[in-house]
Design an enzyme around this catalytic site. Structure first.
Site, PDB file in Angstrom:
ATOM      1  N   HIS A  22       1.118  -1.203   0.079  1.00  0.00           N
ATOM      2  CA  HIS A  22      -0.023  -0.072   0.220  1.00  0.00           C
ATOM      3  C   HIS A  22       1.083   1.446   0.119  1.00  0.00           C
ATOM      4  O   HIS A  22       1.823   1.559   0.495  1.00  0.00           O
ATOM      5  CB  HIS A  22      -0.932  -0.014   1.750  1.00  0.00           C
ATOM      6  CG  HIS A  22      -2.050   1.267   1.086  1.00  0.00           C
ATOM      7  ND1 HIS A  22      -1.636   2.630   1.577  1.00  0.00           N
ATOM      8  CD2 HIS A  22      -3.385   0.948   0.434  1.00  0.00           C
ATOM      9  CE1 HIS A  22      -3.314   3.012   1.423  1.00  0.00           C
ATOM     10  NE2 HIS A  22      -4.001   2.132   0.998  1.00  0.00           N
ATOM     11  N   ASP A  30      -7.864  -4.330  -0.705  1.00  0.00           N
ATOM     12  CA  ASP A  30      -8.376  -4.036  -2.193  1.00  0.00           C
ATOM     13  C   ASP A  30      -8.132  -5.836  -2.791  1.00  0.00           C
ATOM     14  O   ASP A  30      -9.392  -5.806  -3.638  1.00  0.00           O
ATOM     15  CB  ASP A  30      -7.734  -3.127  -3.332  1.00  0.00           C
ATOM     16  CG  ASP A  30      -7.220  -2.019  -2.932  1.00  0.00           C
ATOM     17  OD1 ASP A  30      -8.768  -1.457  -2.532  1.00  0.00           O
ATOM     18  OD2 ASP A  30      -6.719  -0.881  -3.418  1.00  0.00           O
TER      19      ASP A  30
END
Length: 437
Positions: A314, A372
């Protein structure tokens, strides 16, 4: 909306030496997080700007809504850890928290639920908008258009200087976004629109509006509804990301709230932002078979390949994403409830997850599966097509956008957004007549 009990405070000064001139800049501290150097008078006193592409080292506002510490893996909504809210709260209670700054009493929560429920239906003429879109239009394209058009229907909640109108607009958007998203889905698959039911909660209503058909009754699975509610909580806000900054920038001009949220939806659509969960699932589809996982893992480790695994690591969280841990648990709960672990795509995902959590390369690089990755798997298992993933993200993030927009409107220090630039074009030159060129 809320007033924060905390305030920034001056803690000292920083000295900037610019040529033969020294400029003193205030240093400000918030309630938590790093100190901030106030450069608002830098141009006036030093005839210079700062250069910060992507604004990654620039605070554009004061905010009391969400705090992210990427190094420590911390996400707080109004001070409450995301893990605790996901476990103990529901999405509507989190909406109240983000909007008002405090968790509601039982009576206030009941009243808030009722207000949201009473706004879930959309004006009947809005349904006619959908006929103007191609059947294969992306749901995000549809949502951009329809949400932007809400200001043409609800004139009684577009005056941003009226606190009551701001509140009504906020409630309307939180309530109507699931209805609009479900209508976009139904239109894409050629099924009739399903109206909301007041006896159902927020997530139950959305599932029913997406998957019910007039020919038979639809019974909401409570495990799946709770999983979806948790997904909404995890996506509700995430500080000053690209789409939130877009909403604030649009709002700084005085644009009505519906237009500002439509701008946020447009920004969220980008594959580097809200489209990341779509990209993660498409990568799983590309891999296709568990036997091919080692091949793709090897490519990810090879810097010269230019390939990277989507849904891992991330930009903000350098240690771990606290939302991913909750999403991982939710994902496995959904898969167990539906008993679909034999799905080839999900088997690929589970194998990739196993590799990422155990392979030393991924551990050292901190390339853990992110929100995600797990959200894409979960939403597919729930029955949503890939094209709806970002639309669901927009649905959840609406409350964060509204809270941030309202905070900006009420902040007396905010001005219309106007970033500066480092100009690298031609300097002044004289026009040359056409016949002399």
């Amino acid at each position: 909306m809320s007033k924060t009990p905390f305030a920034s405070k001056l803690t000292g000064k920083a000295t900037l030496v610019l040529g033969n001139k020294s400029i003193e800049l205030p240093v400000i501290r918030g309630s938590v997080g790093p100190d901030v150097i106030d450069i608002r008078k830098l141009y006036a006193e030093g005839n210079a700007f700062t250069y910060d592409p992507g604004f990654v080292s620039t605070a554009s506002c004061e905010s009391a809504i969400t705090y992210v510490d990427g190094d420590e893996g911390v996400l707080l909504y109004r001070g409450y850890p995301i893990e605790q809210l996901a476990e103990h709260s529901d999405f509507i209670e989190v909406c109240y928290l983000l909007l008002h700054g405090e968790l509601p009493s039982a009576d206030k929560l009941k009243s808030f639920r009722s207000q949201i429920t009473r706004h879930t239906m959309v004006h009947e003429q809005i349904s006619q908008f959908f006929r103007g879109f191609r059947r294969d239009a992306h749901p995000m394209a549809v949502m951009c258009g329809v949400v932007g058009a809400l200001s043409a229907f609800y004139h009684d909640s577009t005056d941003i200087n009226d606190p009551q109108q701001r509140t009504i607009a906020s409630h309307r958007m939180i309530a109507k976004m699931p209805t609009i998203a479900a209508m976009a889905y139904k239109y894409s698959v050629g099924q009739p629109f399903i109206y909301p039911r007041n006896e159902l909660n927020y997530s139950e209503n959305f599932l029913r509006m997406c998957f019910a058909v007039p020919a038979e009754d639809y019974k909401v699975n409570p495990v799946l509804a709770r999983a979806l509610d948790r997904i909404f909580i995890l996506h509700a806000d995430h500080e000053q990301n690209a789409s939130t900054s877009t909403v604030r920038l649009a709002g700084s001009s005085g644009a009505n709230p519906f237009a500002c949220i439509a701008a946020g939806i447009a920004c969220l659509w980008g594959p580097a932002h809200g489209g990341a969960n779509e990209a993660a699932l498409r990568m799983l589809e590309e891999i296709g078979d568990v036997k091919r996982v080692p091949e793709y893992v090897a490519r990810a480790k090879d810097k010269s390949s230019g390939f990277r695994l989507m849904g891992f690591g991330h930009r903000v969280y350098k240690n771990y994403d606290p939302r991913a841990k909750v999403m991982q648990q939710t994902c496995h709960e959904v898969l167990d409830e539906l008993g679909i672990r034999n799905d080839p795509l999900l088997q690929v995902a589970m194998e990739l997850e196993h590799v990422a959590l155990n392979d030393q390369y991924f551990i050292e690089k901190k390339l853990y599966p992110n929100i995600d990755f797990y959200a894409g798997i979960t939403l597919k298992a729930l029955g949503f097509p890939t094209s709806m993933f970002t639309a669901l993200f927009a649905l959840a993030r609406t409350v964060g956008w509204i809270a941030q927009w309202a905070e900006m409107i009420e902040d007396p220090s905010q001005k219309i957004g106007r970033p500066r630039q480092l100009y690298v074009g031609a300097p002044h030159r004289e026009y040359i007549a056409l016949h002399k060129r």
